[in-house]
Design an enzyme around this catalytic site. Structure first.
Site, PDB file in Angstrom:
ATOM      1  N   LYS A  22       0.834  -1.221   0.000  1.00 37.36           N
ATOM      2  CA  LYS A  22       0.000   0.000   0.000  1.00 37.36           C
ATOM      3  C   LYS A  22       0.860   1.260   0.000  1.00 37.36           C
ATOM      4  CE  LYS A  22      -1.700   1.587   4.058  1.00 37.36           C
ATOM      5  NZ  LYS A  22      -1.472   2.987   4.413  1.00 37.36           N
ATOM      6  N   ASN A  23       1.853   1.302   0.888  1.00 41.53           N
ATOM      7  CA  ASN A  23       2.597   2.551   1.040  1.00 41.53           C
ATOM      8  C   ASN A  23       3.606   2.791  -0.071  1.00 41.53           C
ATOM      9  OD1 ASN A  23       1.072   3.092   3.227  1.00 41.53           O
ATOM     10  ND2 ASN A  23       2.614   2.545   4.754  1.00 41.53           N
ATOM     11  N   CYS A  46      -4.851  12.847  12.486  1.00 44.07           N
ATOM     12  CA  CYS A  46      -5.614  11.603  12.489  1.00 44.07           C
ATOM     13  C   CYS A  46      -5.373  10.918  13.823  1.00 44.07           C
ATOM     14  CB  CYS A  46      -5.229  10.713  11.308  1.00 44.07           C
ATOM     15  SG  CYS A  46      -3.604  10.024  11.438  1.00 44.07           S
ATOM     16  N   ARG A 100       0.495  14.559  12.673  1.00 44.46           N
ATOM     17  CA  ARG A 100       0.884  14.365  11.279  1.00 44.46           C
ATOM     18  C   ARG A 100       1.041  15.675  10.494  1.00 44.46           C
ATOM     19  NH1 ARG A 100      -1.281   8.783   9.123  1.00 44.46           N
ATOM     20  NH2 ARG A 100       0.709   8.960   8.057  1.00 44.46           N
ATOM     21  N   ASP A 130       4.462   0.611  11.887  1.00 49.09           N
ATOM     22  CA  ASP A 130       3.274  -0.036  11.312  1.00 49.09           C
ATOM     23  C   ASP A 130       3.110  -1.498  11.739  1.00 49.09           C
ATOM     24  OD1 ASP A 130       2.667   2.325  10.079  1.00 49.09           O
ATOM     25  OD2 ASP A 130       3.422   1.752   8.106  1.00 49.09           O
ATOM     26  N   ARG A 146      -8.707  -0.591   4.194  1.00 49.65           N
ATOM     27  CA  ARG A 146      -7.838   0.453   3.630  1.00 49.65           C
ATOM     28  C   ARG A 146      -6.466  -0.123   3.301  1.00 49.65           C
ATOM     29  NH1 ARG A 146      -6.515   4.600   7.454  1.00 49.65           N
ATOM     30  NH2 ARG A 146      -5.125   4.996   5.705  1.00 49.65           N
TER      31      ARG A 146
END
Ligand code: EPU
Length: 420
Positions: free
Chosen positions: A22-23, A115, A120, A306, A398
């Site tokens: 994803k990243n 968030c 962030r 993560d 997500r």
């Protein structure tokens, strides 16, 4: 909103195939805005964040087609502005700013806001754009970067917590079309930044030093279309490895990149988990009694933030005291109170969580608060006795492709239930 019903206590057994990262794919999709020619991206994971990034590209004027795990983008003519409704849904969308500035010399994007995992900020992204000659203005919730000429320069992008992943990606994407040489010091070394750089190089960019803290970009006049296959998701691989250990199972993780996972595998081995590499596959099984470990999250090649929540779930099952210190995001312990609902004993002391592990977990209804916290709750639920209902699993969708399907294939008793 869907929730996951997990009947715990079943060891995970079998093989799981890892999807694209994803990243890595999010900035790579943004990078397609740098050329009017078509780009083809393969091994694209089927995630809501990816669909959302495709929506942003379309909104900006690009043609985007998705077929299986391949996305084709052609950004013939684009506009340089993205509004709040687009950007607020996904913080990663800030990485359209660099390509827009590179290609159009101007970008106007709604400020993403905070968030649940922390404030962030984007000050380091803006510092980099300014250093390239852009004038930054913030007005009515929008940040604008604009210049007539983008000029290469030397910059230091280190911040409070070290390097910035999307900040490095954003500035690199603007610098590829700047005049002259840009040197990014304290650049992020994450494999996702390297993957983006490889795509940019395939498009004709001149970049060296990626994967190290000093990146050198020599600007070119224009980029052309390119094809690229995204790297496997190291965090998805880490999540399945930890889940295998937590359930006392044996899982072969296929098509991962173990060389991107040194810090996670080192800590897994320190807890007594056996990890055997076979090429790009890894066989993970619990070797015997688990041992406590201390973990500090750090930029790559340190232990990834993560994977912190997932590792905490495993350590709640590990007899003894483990200390987890979160150094990247200030409030990334949202999973602690939910893990406590399952019977875990965890105390937060400043940036550290003290996990007194070894108590058996028992199923309960819990609520997901962000992507990785949700993954931790799923792991804990798989290891717990009884049924765990994890609500708000749109967070999981997500960032994890078909997580319930992949878990079922490993024997887990997991069901997706629609809540009305
Ligand atoms: N920071 C600043 N100023 C900036 C940018 C960042 O002070 O301008 C600080 C942050 O507040 C944080 C630290 O620097 O303390 C690192 O943040 P970074 O910029 O590296 O995070 P990011 O690029 O916004 C990406 C991933 C995150 C992952 C982090 C750290 C994407 C889309 N997101 O975020 O992924 O946690 O790097 O590795 O690539 C996730 O996948 O669950 C996720 C949150």
């Amino acid at each position: 909103m869907d929730s996951l019903m997990i009947k715990g206590g079943v060891p995970l057994e079998g093989e799981v195939e890892i999807s694209g990262a994803k990243n890595a794919v999010l900035p790579i999709l943004a990078a397609t805005l740098l050329t009017a020619e078509p780009c083809v991206i393969r091994r694209v994971p089927n995630l809501s964040d990816v669909k959302f990034m495709c929506e942003i590209l379309r909104w900006l004027g690009a043609e985007v087609t998705l077929k299986g795990d391949t996305v084709r983008v052609q950004a013939k003519k684009i506009k340089g502005m993205a509004d709040y409704d687009l950007v607020r849904k996904m913080r990663g969308s800030i990485c359209i700013m660099g390509p827009l500035l590179g290609r159009l010399r101007k970008a106007r994007v709604s400020l993403p806001g905070g968030c649940v995992i922390g404030a962030r900020p984007i000050n380091l992204h803006l510092k980099g754009f300014e250093s390239l000659g852009a004038k930054i203005t913030i007005e009515s919730g929008y940040v604008q970067a604009a210049t007539r000429r983008l000029r290469g320069s030397e910059m230091f992008l280190g911040g409070r917590a070290g390097s910035t992943v999307l900040g490095t990606a954003n500035v690199m994407m603007a610098a590829v079309l700047a005049e002259g040489v840009t040197v990014i010091e304290s650049a992020a070394c994450e494999p996702e930044v390297v993957d983006l750089a490889n795509f940019l190089i395939a498009m004709g960019a001149k970049i060296t030093g990626v994967g190290s803290p000093t990146i050198l970009v020599t600007g070119v006049k224009e980029l052309h279309g390119a094809e690229h296959e995204v790297i496997p998701d190291r965090i998805e691989a880490a999540t399945f490895a930890i889940a295998a250990a937590a359930t006392d199972g044996e899982v072969t993780i296929k098509g991962a990149r173990p060389d991107h996972l040194h810090a996670v595998l080192d800590k897994l081995r320190a807890t007594g988990v056996s990890v055997t590499r076979r090429g790009n596959d890894m066989i993970v099984k619990r070797g015997g009694r688990l041992k406590p470990v201390d973990i500090t999250t750090l930029p790559y090649s340190g232990f990834p933030t993560d994977a912190q929540a997932q590792m905490m779930a495993l350590l709640t099952l590990t007899p003894g005291i483990s200390i987890i210190t979160e150094r990247i995001f200030e409030s990334r312990f949202m999973h602690v109170s939910e893990l406590t609902r399952l019977g875990a004993d965890i105390e937060i002391e400043g940036p550290s969580a003290i996990v007194k592990g070894g108590r058996p977990l028992s199923g309960a209804p819990v609520m997901a608060s962000d992507l990785r916290a949700s993954a931790a709750l799923v792991i804990a639920g798989l290891a717990a006795r009884g049924t765990t209902a994890v609500s708000r699993i749109y967070h999981l969708d997500r960032g994890y492709e078909n997580i319930d399907g992949k878990l079922r294939k490993l024997g887990a008793r997991v069901e997706r239930v629609s809540e009305s």
